[in-house]
Design a protein around this motif. Sequence first.
Motif, PDB file in Angstrom:
ATOM      1  N   ASP A  58      16.161  15.593 -23.452  1.00  0.00           N
ATOM      2  CA  ASP A  58      15.818  14.245 -22.477  1.00  0.00           C
ATOM      3  C   ASP A  58      17.094  13.621 -23.692  1.00  0.00           C
ATOM      4  O   ASP A  58      17.384  13.400 -24.673  1.00  0.00           O
ATOM      5  CB  ASP A  58      14.747  13.461 -23.380  1.00  0.00           C
ATOM      6  N   ASP A  59      18.004  13.067 -22.555  1.00  0.00           N
ATOM      7  CA  ASP A  59      19.061  12.015 -23.475  1.00  0.00           C
ATOM      8  C   ASP A  59      20.007  12.524 -23.873  1.00  0.00           C
ATOM      9  O   ASP A  59      20.753  12.174 -25.058  1.00  0.00           O
ATOM     10  CB  ASP A  59      18.738  10.449 -23.556  1.00  0.00           C
ATOM     11  N   CYS A  98      15.788   8.920 -16.365  1.00  0.00           N
ATOM     12  CA  CYS A  98      14.757  10.134 -16.268  1.00  0.00           C
ATOM     13  C   CYS A  98      14.049  10.076 -15.324  1.00  0.00           C
ATOM     14  O   CYS A  98      14.268  10.742 -15.346  1.00  0.00           O
ATOM     15  CB  CYS A  98      13.660   9.555 -17.912  1.00  0.00           C
ATOM     16  N   LYS A 197      10.802  15.567 -25.927  1.00  0.00           N
ATOM     17  CA  LYS A 197      11.218  14.762 -26.288  1.00  0.00           C
ATOM     18  C   LYS A 197      12.678  14.080 -26.694  1.00  0.00           C
ATOM     19  O   LYS A 197      12.965  12.646 -26.798  1.00  0.00           O
ATOM     20  CB  LYS A 197       9.775  13.278 -26.537  1.00  0.00           C
ATOM     21  N   HIS A 200      16.137  12.031 -27.640  1.00  0.00           N
ATOM     22  CA  HIS A 200      15.598  10.555 -26.849  1.00  0.00           C
ATOM     23  C   HIS A 200      15.405   9.360 -27.923  1.00  0.00           C
ATOM     24  O   HIS A 200      14.059   9.775 -28.931  1.00  0.00           O
ATOM     25  CB  HIS A 200      15.132  10.334 -25.552  1.00  0.00           C
ATOM     26  N   TYR A 236      21.306  10.659 -34.159  1.00  0.00           N
ATOM     27  CA  TYR A 236      21.029  10.999 -32.588  1.00  0.00           C
ATOM     28  C   TYR A 236      21.155  12.719 -32.877  1.00  0.00           C
ATOM     29  O   TYR A 236      20.340  13.693 -32.379  1.00  0.00           O
ATOM     30  CB  TYR A 236      21.452   9.965 -31.395  1.00  0.00           C
ATOM     31  N   VAL A 272      23.331   9.824 -22.973  1.00  0.00           N
ATOM     32  CA  VAL A 272      22.631   8.998 -22.874  1.00  0.00           C
ATOM     33  C   VAL A 272      23.861   7.987 -22.885  1.00  0.00           C
ATOM     34  O   VAL A 272      23.375   6.847 -22.656  1.00  0.00           O
ATOM     35  CB  VAL A 272      22.101   9.237 -24.476  1.00  0.00           C
ATOM     36  N   LYS A 275      24.279   6.086 -19.730  1.00  0.00           N
ATOM     37  CA  LYS A 275      22.668   6.004 -19.400  1.00  0.00           C
ATOM     38  C   LYS A 275      23.115   4.758 -18.153  1.00  0.00           C
ATOM     39  O   LYS A 275      23.458   3.901 -18.528  1.00  0.00           O
ATOM     40  CB  LYS A 275      21.939   6.475 -19.767  1.00  0.00           C
TER      41      LYS A 275
END
Length: 501
Positions: A58-59, A98, A197, A200, A236, A272, A275
């Motif tokens: 995710d991201d 997403c 998850k 993110h 991150y 990300v 985004k």
Amino acid sequence: MTDKAMFMLKLSQLFKAIIVVLFLPLMSCNDKDKSNHAEKQFEIISDVKPNIIFYLSDDQDVYDYGCYGNKKVNTTAVDRLAKEGMLFTNAFTAQAICAPSRSQIFTGLYPLKNGCFANHTATKPDIKSVTEQMKELGYEVVLAGKSHVKPDSVYKWDKEWAPVPKKDVPREYIPLDSIEDYFKTAKKPFCMFITSKYPHGKYFDVENPNATDLKFYPFNSHKKSDKAYVKSKAGYYRSIEEDNTQLENILKLVDNYLDKNTLFIYSADHGVSGKFTVKDIGLKVPFVVRWPNVIKAGSTSNQLIHYTDVLPTFLDVAGGKATHDLDGKSIVPLFKGKDDEINRYVYGVRTNQNILNSEIFPSRMIRDKRFKYIRNFNSIEVVEKNLTGKPNVDFFLRRGSEKFKNEPFEELYDLEKDPFEQQNLAHNTELKVVKERLVRDLFTWMGEQGDFLKEELGSMPIITPKGNKGFKLDQDTPRRKIPDSLKNTLEKGDYTVIEYW
């Protein structure tokens, strides 16, 4: 020589001749013969339906993996998959957000056609998604982790396990225990989406981070001395490492409980750093595939592929066939070592409504292997042509264009020379023919998708769900303040209502 000896000699010669006839073609096979052998091998394997696992992070930027060139980040599990399978260098989602990104994987349709082109919205209720399509081919279809898609009537998972809480980490974990139990007891072929998850945000809190431990690119090199940015980026990276641990655990379970006839795909839903945009840093995704005895270890494909290709590929692998209404195509030929063109173009969609920084600034993108064209439909260059004469509506149109005042009406990039899209060539006369082709083909595609945006200026829809729930441009959000005089001034007739949301 006795009659018996003569008989045995002739029998021996006959046997040798038979051996030569049967095996000489194999001993002298050329590359075409080897290719045919690989085809037959694939067909034999396909008689037993493979299990299919799609792991989705995710991201995470495509540039933040060891196998994609960043040696400062820990992605050993993905790097292992790349060594054991095929790495794709030109894989894309159509939307760097997403829900719209995931909807493409599950439906084989671009966001405009499947209906989920704004975050937190539903796909159209008549869509036949992966759950129904794969069940018809004898598969159980499982979601393990983050969902973010709706309605339930479209996504009828045979089994669904939510993420689970875990101490001392910023995000919930994938349901490892449920996955392990399922691998142990599965009685039929399955298609499982493991949806993490991570990485993110919220990220880990890394103390005293150092910019030299991070890799920078043209789009963020100016932030090397920004302490807040460096701290966030270090967190991150640490979250990426945590996801790597999760993936390592999954691969151990696969190795322990499943046979080699298991197709495993790793990807991340969007970047990300890009985004909400239609830049490659948002739309280009990692895509690594392992399938022992079918995919050559350590191989690479540079063909353009897309998230809409996932469902047609799964149908092909499962012994079915994609219907003509799907936007994607099977990439199984690439798995088998061919270098066939899958897509001439991939496309991108940007919708800024229904996010915390919600503004009216829609964009569309078309891209081939070399060139990319973007149109920003409410650019400050053209906003006056979009105005309606209604002061309350025009305020929000102008507000959207001013929020992105540095983004021009048209953008054109030569990605071979400028992969990070730093030099806009939209007004380069030498590329006039290229731009005209891309513009023409973009609007053809938009028409086929049923897009509400048109080539002609003068109409800039403000979209909203039926019942006007959400999408409140005339109300405050935690990141956006509206003047009191304009709060609650947009009326039903000011919106374009999306009935199925």
